[in-house]
Design an enzyme around this catalytic site. Structure first.
Site, PDB file in Angstrom:
ATOM      1  N   ASP A  86       4.106   1.136   0.107  1.00  0.00           N
ATOM      2  CA  ASP A  86       3.139   0.276  -0.580  1.00  0.00           C
ATOM      3  C   ASP A  86       3.039   0.582  -2.067  1.00  0.00           C
ATOM      4  O   ASP A  86       2.454  -0.198  -2.817  1.00  0.00           O
ATOM      5  CB  ASP A  86       1.743   0.440   0.042  1.00  0.00           C
ATOM      6  CG  ASP A  86       1.547  -0.423   1.272  1.00  0.00           C
ATOM      7  OD1 ASP A  86       2.469  -1.163   1.631  1.00  0.00           O
ATOM      8  OD2 ASP A  86       0.457  -0.340   1.881  1.00  0.00           O
ATOM      9  N   LYS A 102      -5.510  -4.536  -1.262  1.00  0.00           N
ATOM     10  CA  LYS A 102      -4.350  -5.318  -0.824  1.00  0.00           C
ATOM     11  C   LYS A 102      -4.628  -5.888   0.564  1.00  0.00           C
ATOM     12  O   LYS A 102      -5.077  -5.167   1.452  1.00  0.00           O
ATOM     13  CB  LYS A 102      -3.096  -4.446  -0.772  1.00  0.00           C
ATOM     14  CG  LYS A 102      -1.875  -5.141  -0.176  1.00  0.00           C
ATOM     15  CD  LYS A 102      -0.689  -4.191  -0.080  1.00  0.00           C
ATOM     16  CE  LYS A 102      -0.886  -3.121   0.976  1.00  0.00           C
ATOM     17  NZ  LYS A 102      -0.875  -3.665   2.370  1.00  0.00           N
TER      18      LYS A 102
END
Length: 290
Positions: free
Chosen positions: A140, A12
């Site tokens: 997350d 990410k």
């Protein structure tokens, strides 16, 4: 019956990261646009008699310290949600991303393991419930469960997909030093505070205009991270000087730096040039896309 399944736990990247002052609950509000790379760790899940985790790969040694791996945390929460106890699966993590790198590696590993375990065991849990399980590993977790470009706000848990983001070509560079998130946030709290403002989107989602728009944004954790880990600042300078790189920024809380280029060839050339130099860190060309 499914025997074993495998998938990439994609890295990410925070294309920008605007962070506000800590709130009454002890959390920092943020606004960010995230994209996922075509590189990452590799997760394999197979049916077994009991839950187990094996870690291999070039960065496996970095996970030998104290504390439970987020994969096990997530899978135990999944077992609880499905009332089956610990899921009977054997998980292999091929750890190919650096540790504490600002790439959401642990959350992505956990999210991928959740999806694969649901498939292997044919568990009757829908995407919404699986997202709630993913949240047990942190803010997350839900965004890394189904990796797609998105705006993230609040504590990172308010997600809005952004299908207009074009593929972005670049390289990821890590100086080989950890940048622990907690320490970076503490350094941020000690300095000038910013706001978790979400900027208006670019007028056009053409690649050049997106990169120019991103250049006007910021990563509020970059300065604090560089102040406590000078190697990040040195890497930012090194990547910015590479031919073809037109935007350089740190991702998340660091220590990984990304450089964006106009096309795949420029990104590959920049990565090759850096690898052939005296730079000692981790380098990988990548494509950021859904």
């Amino acid at each position: 019956m499914v025997t074993a399944v495998s998938d990439l736990a994609r890295a990410k990247v925070n294309l920008f990261l605007h962070v506000g002052p800590v709130d009454a609950q002890g959390y920092h509000p943020l606004a960010t646009l995230v994209a996922f790379a075509d590189i990452g760790d590799r997760i394999t899940v197979a049916p077994a008699d009991r839950l187990s985790l094996t870690v291999t790969g070039p960065f496996a040694a970095g996970l030998d310290g104290p504390g439970e791996n987020l994969i096990l945390t997530a899978l135990r929460a999944l077992g609880h949600a499905c009332a089956i106890g610990e899921p009977p699966v054997a998980v292999t993590l091929d750890k190919r991303l650096p540790i504490a790198a600002g790439l959401g590696g642990g959350s992505s590993d956990a999210g991928t393991a959740l999806r694969l375990t649901r498939q292997v065991l044919a568990l009757p849990i829908d995407d919404a419930a699986l997202s709630r399980v993913a949240a047990t590993v942190g803010a997350d977790g839900p965004m890394c469960l189904f990796p797609r470009s998105a705006w993230a706000e609040g504590r990172g848990d308010v997600l809005t997909p952004e299908p207009s983001l074009p593929p972005l070509f670049g390289l990821l560079v890590n100086p080989g030093v950890p940048s622990p998130t907690g320490a970076v946030y503490r350094a941020y709290d000690d300095g000038p505070l910013q706001s978790a403002d979400r900027p208006a989107p670019p007028r056009s989602w053409e690649t050049d205009q997106v990169i120019a728009w991103l250049a006007a944004q910021r990563n509020d954790l970059q300065g604090p991270a560089v102040s406590r880990t000078p190697a990040i600042g040195q890497t930012l300078t090194t990547v910015a000087a590479l031919p073809g790189v037109i935007l350089t920024r740190m991702s998340g809380s660091g220590a990984t730096v990304f450089g964006l280029c106009r096309d795949h060839a420029a990104a590959e050339q920049a990565a090759t040039l850096l690898c052939s130099s005296q730079y000692k860190g981790w380098v990988s060309a990548c494509v950021l896309s859904d």
